[in-house]
Write an enzyme that holds these catalytic residues in place. Sequence first.
Site, PDB file in Angstrom:
ATOM      1  N   HIS A  74      15.762 -15.303   9.082  1.00  0.00           N
ATOM      2  CA  HIS A  74      14.013 -15.000  10.064  1.00  0.00           C
ATOM      3  C   HIS A  74      13.176 -15.286   8.875  1.00  0.00           C
ATOM      4  CE1 HIS A  74      11.448 -12.520  12.063  1.00  0.00           C
ATOM      5  NE2 HIS A  74      12.112 -11.415  11.594  1.00  0.00           N
ATOM      6  N   CYS A 116      12.760  -9.868  16.595  1.00  0.00           N
ATOM      7  CA  CYS A 116      12.906 -10.651  15.578  1.00  0.00           C
ATOM      8  C   CYS A 116      14.382 -11.937  15.943  1.00  0.00           C
ATOM      9  CB  CYS A 116      13.174 -10.411  14.858  1.00  0.00           C
ATOM     10  SG  CYS A 116      11.232  -9.277  13.893  1.00  0.00           S
ATOM     11  N   ASN A 140       5.310 -13.662   9.530  1.00  0.00           N
ATOM     12  CA  ASN A 140       6.606 -13.280  10.515  1.00  0.00           C
ATOM     13  C   ASN A 140       5.818 -13.732  11.263  1.00  0.00           C
ATOM     14  OD1 ASN A 140       8.293 -11.744  11.712  1.00  0.00           O
ATOM     15  ND2 ASN A 140       8.344 -10.215  10.115  1.00  0.00           N
TER      16      ASN A 140
HETATM   17  N1  ACO Z   1      -2.444  -2.677   1.703  1.00  0.00           N
HETATM   18  C1  ACO Z   1      -2.191  -2.040   0.759  1.00  0.00           C
HETATM   19  N2  ACO Z   1      -1.718  -0.869   0.704  1.00  0.00           N
HETATM   20  C2  ACO Z   1      -0.673  -0.366   1.385  1.00  0.00           C
HETATM   21  C3  ACO Z   1      -0.724  -1.985   2.773  1.00  0.00           C
HETATM   22  C4  ACO Z   1      -1.825  -3.108   2.972  1.00  0.00           C
HETATM   23  N3  ACO Z   1      -1.327  -3.829   3.792  1.00  0.00           N
HETATM   24  N4  ACO Z   1       0.484  -1.144   3.705  1.00  0.00           N
HETATM   25  C5  ACO Z   1       0.440  -0.047   3.142  1.00  0.00           C
HETATM   26  N5  ACO Z   1       0.114   0.850   2.038  1.00  0.00           N
HETATM   27  C6  ACO Z   1      -0.233   0.896   1.229  1.00  0.00           C
HETATM   28  C7  ACO Z   1       0.991   2.911   1.785  1.00  0.00           C
HETATM   29  O1  ACO Z   1      -0.418   3.357   2.627  1.00  0.00           O
HETATM   30  C8  ACO Z   1       1.075   3.252   0.649  1.00  0.00           C
HETATM   31  O2  ACO Z   1       0.274   4.142   0.434  1.00  0.00           O
HETATM   32  P1  ACO Z   1       0.472   5.607  -0.621  1.00  0.00           P
HETATM   33  O3  ACO Z   1       2.024   5.693  -1.512  1.00  0.00           O
HETATM   34  O4  ACO Z   1      -0.902   6.138  -1.196  1.00  0.00           O
HETATM   35  O5  ACO Z   1       0.861   6.565   0.617  1.00  0.00           O
HETATM   36  C9  ACO Z   1       1.522   2.530  -0.580  1.00  0.00           C
HETATM   37  O6  ACO Z   1       1.188   1.070   0.054  1.00  0.00           O
HETATM   38  C10 ACO Z   1       3.399   2.113  -0.034  1.00  0.00           C
HETATM   39  O7  ACO Z   1       3.761   2.040   1.453  1.00  0.00           O
HETATM   40  P2  ACO Z   1       4.751   2.173   2.123  1.00  0.00           P
HETATM   41  O8  ACO Z   1       4.921   1.772   3.729  1.00  0.00           O
HETATM   42  O9  ACO Z   1       6.415   3.093   1.147  1.00  0.00           O
HETATM   43  O10 ACO Z   1       5.326   0.552   1.535  1.00  0.00           O
HETATM   44  P3  ACO Z   1       6.763  -0.787   1.648  1.00  0.00           P
HETATM   45  O11 ACO Z   1       6.401  -0.546  -0.708  1.00  0.00           O
HETATM   46  O12 ACO Z   1       7.675   0.360   1.302  1.00  0.00           O
HETATM   47  O13 ACO Z   1       6.333  -1.935   1.439  1.00  0.00           O
HETATM   48  C11 ACO Z   1       6.183  -3.160   3.653  1.00  0.00           C
HETATM   49  C12 ACO Z   1       5.923  -1.977   2.616  1.00  0.00           C
HETATM   50  C13 ACO Z   1       5.787  -3.957   2.946  1.00  0.00           C
HETATM   51  C14 ACO Z   1       6.675  -3.781   5.001  1.00  0.00           C
HETATM   52  C15 ACO Z   1       7.894  -2.935   3.410  1.00  0.00           C
HETATM   53  O14 ACO Z   1       8.738  -1.536   3.561  1.00  0.00           O
HETATM   54  C16 ACO Z   1       8.480  -3.936   3.644  1.00  0.00           C
HETATM   55  O15 ACO Z   1       8.725  -5.081   3.684  1.00  0.00           O
HETATM   56  N6  ACO Z   1       9.213  -3.745   5.147  1.00  0.00           N
HETATM   57  C17 ACO Z   1      10.452  -3.731   5.481  1.00  0.00           C
HETATM   58  C18 ACO Z   1      10.124  -4.809   6.788  1.00  0.00           C
HETATM   59  C19 ACO Z   1       9.904  -5.696   7.336  1.00  0.00           C
HETATM   60  O16 ACO Z   1      10.035  -6.581   6.654  1.00  0.00           O
HETATM   61  N7  ACO Z   1       9.478  -6.190   8.861  1.00  0.00           N
HETATM   62  C20 ACO Z   1       8.906  -7.281   9.167  1.00  0.00           C
HETATM   63  C21 ACO Z   1       9.388  -6.739  10.701  1.00  0.00           C
HETATM   64  S1  ACO Z   1      10.518  -6.097  10.774  1.00  0.00           S
HETATM   65  C22 ACO Z   1      11.443  -7.545  10.545  1.00  0.00           C
HETATM   66  O17 ACO Z   1      10.677  -8.673  11.387  1.00  0.00           O
HETATM   67  C23 ACO Z   1      12.870  -7.297  11.122  1.00  0.00           C
END
Ligand code: ACO
Length: 354
Positions: free
Chosen positions: A281, A114, A311
């Site tokens: 980003h 990224c 992204n």
């Molecule tokens: N649709 C529906 N449900 C989903 C999905 C989806 N696409 N993905 C995960 N879930 C579910 C999980 O299975 C979990 O279910 P459970 O509670 O029954 O176990 C629940 O949603 C919560 O999952 P988490 O992974 O804890 O979700 P979180 O609230 O952390 O959100 C996310 C996930 C969006 C990835 C978040 O952590 C985030 O934004 N992190 C930053 C990572 C990022 O932006 N990465 C981009 C690439 S890296 C970069 O560019 C910097």
Amino acid sequence: MQRSKIAGIGYYVPKNVFTNEDLKKYMDTSDEWIQERTGIKERHYADRTGETTTTMGVEAAKIAIERAGITPQEIDFIIFATLSPDYYFPGCGVLLQRALKMKEIGALDVRNQCSGFLYALSVADQFIKTGMYKNILVVGSEKHSFGLDFSTRGRNISVIFGDGAGAVVLQPTNALASSGKEQGILSTHLHSDGESAEILAMYNPGTHANHWQPEPFATFDKAEIGQMFMSHAMIDYAQNFPNMDGPAVFKKAIIKMPEVVEEALLANGLTTANIDLLIPHQANLRIAQFVQRKLNLRDDQVYNNIQKYGNTTAASIPIALCEAWEEGKIKEGDVVCLTAFGSGFTWAGAIIRW
Ligand code: ACO
């Protein structure tokens, strides 16, 4: 001192648009979940066979080169940032050099995910400042859609990423803006912390030999000697997809992105009040909003377009920069701040006076 300026900029996104609703055909997800957690409404996916990371980079590069008022044959160095190359090797830089029938110039590939575009921009900036090159093409391009797990198992990652490319041409400048202040790239700032390298990573293909992984992966070396780089078992256990600990990435990104912006401002005797446009980003809209709040910036000081593209990793900053410029949101003399954070972890910042 001679600085570098962005003399031309372009971007390209493939025509196939996939909405959050479309993704429901492949996995258990919802528009509401995706928008609430990431802000993304839709993303573009490249043609399965007709388009590659390089061909998208070529399209963006053609626009940037034309806007710089030069031809591909006048480019004297290529830097290509991507985590989704056409081949494991050679890199995309040489494929672009071939596609655009450029001279036998140097072509460097950058693998900083990224923050790849900002790392590439920083390297290009140094080459211009030393007088080594006069027209450097910097490209960020990704074809994520080819390497994601589109089943429910991979939904936390696959819904986030999109395909696309952005490119800039850097040239030397000594010009002053109408304000009398120096134009061009004022400074770039690069950082890394490998402590958490595995929490946002694609392990295979690779030479790690699974030494840090739990069973059953740790036994692969005995069972499949000679096939460690890519084995049937890796595919059977879905070890051919990226891994991400989303919450951990989120927590680190919202600290490091504002931190490097403050560092860049300080290096130039500027404050957040001097920022005309911050382009973070496009990792996740929630991350960008945290960064905005932490830096106390108004809405009109921050540009986001992740809603349309997802992204696009190394391509996200040049796509957003180009789109903001095309929309008239960047004018001569404006202070534009760029910040990125991603796998590695690596993070970076840059300040440009347009
Ligand atoms: N649709 C529906 N449900 C989903 C999905 C989806 N696409 N993905 C995960 N879930 C579910 C999980 O299975 C979990 O279910 P459970 O509670 O029954 O176990 C629940 O949603 C919560 O999952 P988490 O992974 O804890 O979700 P979180 O609230 O952390 O959100 C996310 C996930 C969006 C990835 C978040 O952590 C985030 O934004 N992190 C930053 C990572 C990022 O932006 N990465 C981009 C690439 S890296 C970069 O560019 C910097």
